[in-house]
Design a protein around this motif. Structure first.
Motif, PDB file in Angstrom:
ATOM      1  N   ARG A 103       0.842  -1.196   0.000  1.00 30.32           N
ATOM      2  CA  ARG A 103       0.000   0.000   0.000  1.00 30.32           C
ATOM      3  C   ARG A 103       0.876   1.245   0.000  1.00 30.32           C
ATOM      4  N   ILE A 104       0.508   2.219  -0.826  1.00 31.20           N
ATOM      5  CA  ILE A 104       1.213   3.500  -0.849  1.00 31.20           C
ATOM      6  C   ILE A 104       0.872   4.237   0.445  1.00 31.20           C
ATOM      7  N   VAL A 105       1.909   4.575   1.234  1.00 34.72           N
ATOM      8  CA  VAL A 105       1.685   5.267   2.508  1.00 34.72           C
ATOM      9  C   VAL A 105       2.185   6.698   2.483  1.00 34.72           C
ATOM     10  N   SER A 106       2.979   7.054   1.462  1.00 34.16           N
ATOM     11  CA  SER A 106       3.479   8.429   1.378  1.00 34.16           C
ATOM     12  C   SER A 106       3.875   8.741  -0.059  1.00 34.16           C
TER      13      SER A 106
ATOM     14  N   GLN B 117       9.051  11.246  -9.327  1.00 37.32           N
ATOM     15  CA  GLN B 117       8.234  11.233  -8.106  1.00 37.32           C
ATOM     16  C   GLN B 117       8.594   9.981  -7.324  1.00 37.32           C
ATOM     17  N   GLU B 118       8.817  10.131  -6.022  1.00 35.19           N
ATOM     18  CA  GLU B 118       9.113   8.979  -5.175  1.00 35.19           C
ATOM     19  C   GLU B 118       7.914   8.680  -4.284  1.00 35.19           C
ATOM     20  N   TYR B 119       7.728   7.392  -4.017  1.00 40.13           N
ATOM     21  CA  TYR B 119       6.608   6.891  -3.224  1.00 40.13           C
ATOM     22  C   TYR B 119       7.145   5.930  -2.174  1.00 40.13           C
ATOM     23  N   ILE B 120       6.456   5.866  -1.040  1.00 33.53           N
ATOM     24  CA  ILE B 120       6.793   4.894  -0.008  1.00 33.53           C
ATOM     25  C   ILE B 120       5.690   3.847  -0.007  1.00 33.53           C
TER      26      ILE B 120
ATOM     27  N   PHE C 188       5.820  -9.298   8.788  1.00 28.73           N
ATOM     28  CA  PHE C 188       7.066  -8.545   8.897  1.00 28.73           C
ATOM     29  C   PHE C 188       7.069  -7.444   7.838  1.00 28.73           C
ATOM     30  N   PRO C 189       6.308  -6.361   8.056  1.00 24.10           N
ATOM     31  CA  PRO C 189       6.173  -5.323   7.031  1.00 24.10           C
ATOM     32  C   PRO C 189       7.486  -4.581   6.795  1.00 24.10           C
ATOM     33  N   ARG C 190       7.662  -4.182   5.552  1.00 26.62           N
ATOM     34  CA  ARG C 190       8.816  -3.377   5.150  1.00 26.62           C
ATOM     35  C   ARG C 190       8.306  -2.153   4.406  1.00 26.62           C
ATOM     36  N   LYS C 191       9.048  -1.077   4.514  1.00 24.24           N
ATOM     37  CA  LYS C 191       8.753   0.109   3.724  1.00 24.24           C
ATOM     38  C   LYS C 191       9.830   0.220   2.657  1.00 24.24           C
ATOM     39  N   VAL C 192       9.387   0.473   1.415  1.00 21.55           N
ATOM     40  CA  VAL C 192      10.298   0.561   0.280  1.00 21.55           C
ATOM     41  C   VAL C 192      10.016   1.864  -0.459  1.00 21.55           C
ATOM     42  N   CYS C 193      11.078   2.624  -0.730  1.00 27.44           N
ATOM     43  CA  CYS C 193      10.963   3.840  -1.521  1.00 27.44           C
ATOM     44  C   CYS C 193      11.258   3.476  -2.969  1.00 27.44           C
ATOM     45  N   PHE C 194      10.315   3.790  -3.870  1.00 33.55           N
ATOM     46  CA  PHE C 194      10.533   3.573  -5.295  1.00 33.55           C
ATOM     47  C   PHE C 194      10.147   4.837  -6.034  1.00 33.55           C
ATOM     48  N   SER C 195      10.604   4.952  -7.284  1.00 28.45           N
ATOM     49  CA  SER C 195      10.338   6.160  -8.058  1.00 28.45           C
ATOM     50  C   SER C 195       9.695   5.830  -9.392  1.00 28.45           C
ATOM     51  N   LEU C 196       8.914   6.796  -9.863  1.00 28.87           N
ATOM     52  CA  LEU C 196       8.411   6.802 -11.235  1.00 28.87           C
ATOM     53  C   LEU C 196       9.075   7.975 -11.924  1.00 28.87           C
ATOM     54  N   PHE C 197       9.483   7.780 -13.171  1.00 28.42           N
ATOM     55  CA  PHE C 197      10.264   8.778 -13.886  1.00 28.42           C
ATOM     56  C   PHE C 197       9.583   9.122 -15.209  1.00 28.42           C
ATOM     57  N   GLY C 198       9.565  10.401 -15.550  1.00 27.94           N
ATOM     58  CA  GLY C 198       9.075  10.850 -16.859  1.00 27.94           C
ATOM     59  C   GLY C 198       7.608  10.539 -17.110  1.00 27.94           C
ATOM     60  N   ASP C 199       7.321   9.942 -18.284  1.00 28.09           N
ATOM     61  CA  ASP C 199       5.944   9.669 -18.691  1.00 28.09           C
ATOM     62  C   ASP C 199       5.230   8.667 -17.788  1.00 28.09           C
ATOM     63  N   TYR C 200       5.985   7.872 -17.033  1.00 27.70           N
ATOM     64  CA  TYR C 200       5.353   6.911 -16.126  1.00 27.70           C
ATOM     65  C   TYR C 200       4.536   7.600 -15.038  1.00 27.70           C
TER      66      TYR C 200
ATOM     67  N   THR D 102       2.402  10.112 -15.420  1.00 30.65           N
ATOM     68  CA  THR D 102       1.021  10.291 -15.885  1.00 30.65           C
ATOM     69  C   THR D 102       0.382   8.958 -16.249  1.00 30.65           C
ATOM     70  N   LYS D 103       1.194   7.986 -16.664  1.00 29.61           N
ATOM     71  CA  LYS D 103       0.667   6.670 -17.011  1.00 29.61           C
ATOM     72  C   LYS D 103       0.150   5.926 -15.775  1.00 29.61           C
ATOM     73  N   PHE D 104       0.819   6.095 -14.628  1.00 29.56           N
ATOM     74  CA  PHE D 104       0.460   5.405 -13.388  1.00 29.56           C
ATOM     75  C   PHE D 104       0.280   6.412 -12.249  1.00 29.56           C
ATOM     76  N   PRO D 105      -0.837   7.136 -12.221  1.00 27.81           N
ATOM     77  CA  PRO D 105      -1.050   8.073 -11.105  1.00 27.81           C
ATOM     78  C   PRO D 105      -1.290   7.298  -9.806  1.00 27.81           C
ATOM     79  N   LEU D 106      -0.524   7.638  -8.782  1.00 35.47           N
ATOM     80  CA  LEU D 106      -0.623   6.947  -7.490  1.00 35.47           C
ATOM     81  C   LEU D 106      -0.984   7.929  -6.398  1.00 35.47           C
ATOM     82  N   GLN D 107      -1.741   7.433  -5.428  1.00 40.05           N
ATOM     83  CA  GLN D 107      -2.146   8.227  -4.273  1.00 40.05           C
ATOM     84  C   GLN D 107      -1.955   7.401  -3.012  1.00 40.05           C
ATOM     85  N   VAL D 108      -1.840   8.084  -1.884  1.00 42.53           N
ATOM     86  CA  VAL D 108      -1.785   7.400  -0.598  1.00 42.53           C
ATOM     87  C   VAL D 108      -3.030   6.536  -0.463  1.00 42.53           C
ATOM     88  N   GLY D 109      -2.830   5.297  -0.038  1.00 39.74           N
ATOM     89  CA  GLY D 109      -3.930   4.366   0.149  1.00 39.74           C
ATOM     90  C   GLY D 109      -4.110   3.380  -0.995  1.00 39.74           C
ATOM     91  N   ASN D 110      -3.484   3.629  -2.161  1.00 43.73           N
ATOM     92  CA  ASN D 110      -3.578   2.683  -3.280  1.00 43.73           C
ATOM     93  C   ASN D 110      -2.876   1.378  -2.913  1.00 43.73           C
TER      94      ASN D 110
END
Length: 127
Positions: A10-13, A31-34, A41-53, A55-63
């Motif tokens: 789940r996107i938390v940030s 744009q970076e997302y957590i 054993f939950p883990r938090k991972v920071c990943f990024s979307l770059f450029g056209d991705y 607008t292709k994959f709009p993400l919000q907290v809670g997704n």
């Protein structure tokens, strides 16, 4: 050929949008997302979307999402930096059902006793 890497959770940030201009004069945005993996054993991972991705994959907290990623490390000034870059996102509502629902017993049928789950030896491992 490398195996496809995916991570689900789940996107938390949503971190602030980063923009700039490349050496060749092209504008870029990142744009970076957590993502919280949940589970025992939950883990938090920071990943990024770059450029056209973005607008292709709009993400919000809670997704709830499954993200296909590439992991790359680079050296700069004798230090190593690792980036987790997403190239595909599947939203939980788009994921296929993994298990068909079992038919419900008739209301007049007595409940069936369920056997107690057997603990596996690996259940007590800390990882």
């Amino acid at each position: 050929m490398a195996n496809e890497l995916t991570i689900s959770g789940r996107i938390v940030s949503v971190l602030p949008l980063q923009t700039g201009t490349s050496k060749s004069g092209h504008d870029w945005q990142k744009q970076e997302y957590i993502l919280d993996t949940g589970g025992q054993f939950p883990r938090k991972v920071c990943f990024s979307l770059f450029g056209d991705y973005l607008t292709k994959f709009p993400l919000q907290v809670g997704n709830d999402v499954t993200v296909s990623i590439d992991i790359e490390s680079r050296e700069w000034n004798s230090k190593w930096y690792t980036e987790v870059r997403a190239w595909n996102v599947t939203y939980a509502s788009q994921q296929p059902q993994l298990q068909a629902q079992a038919p419900q017993p008739a209301p007049s049928a007595p409940p069936q006793p369920q056997p107690a789950p057997q603990k596996q030896a690996a259940d007590n491992l800390p990882f």
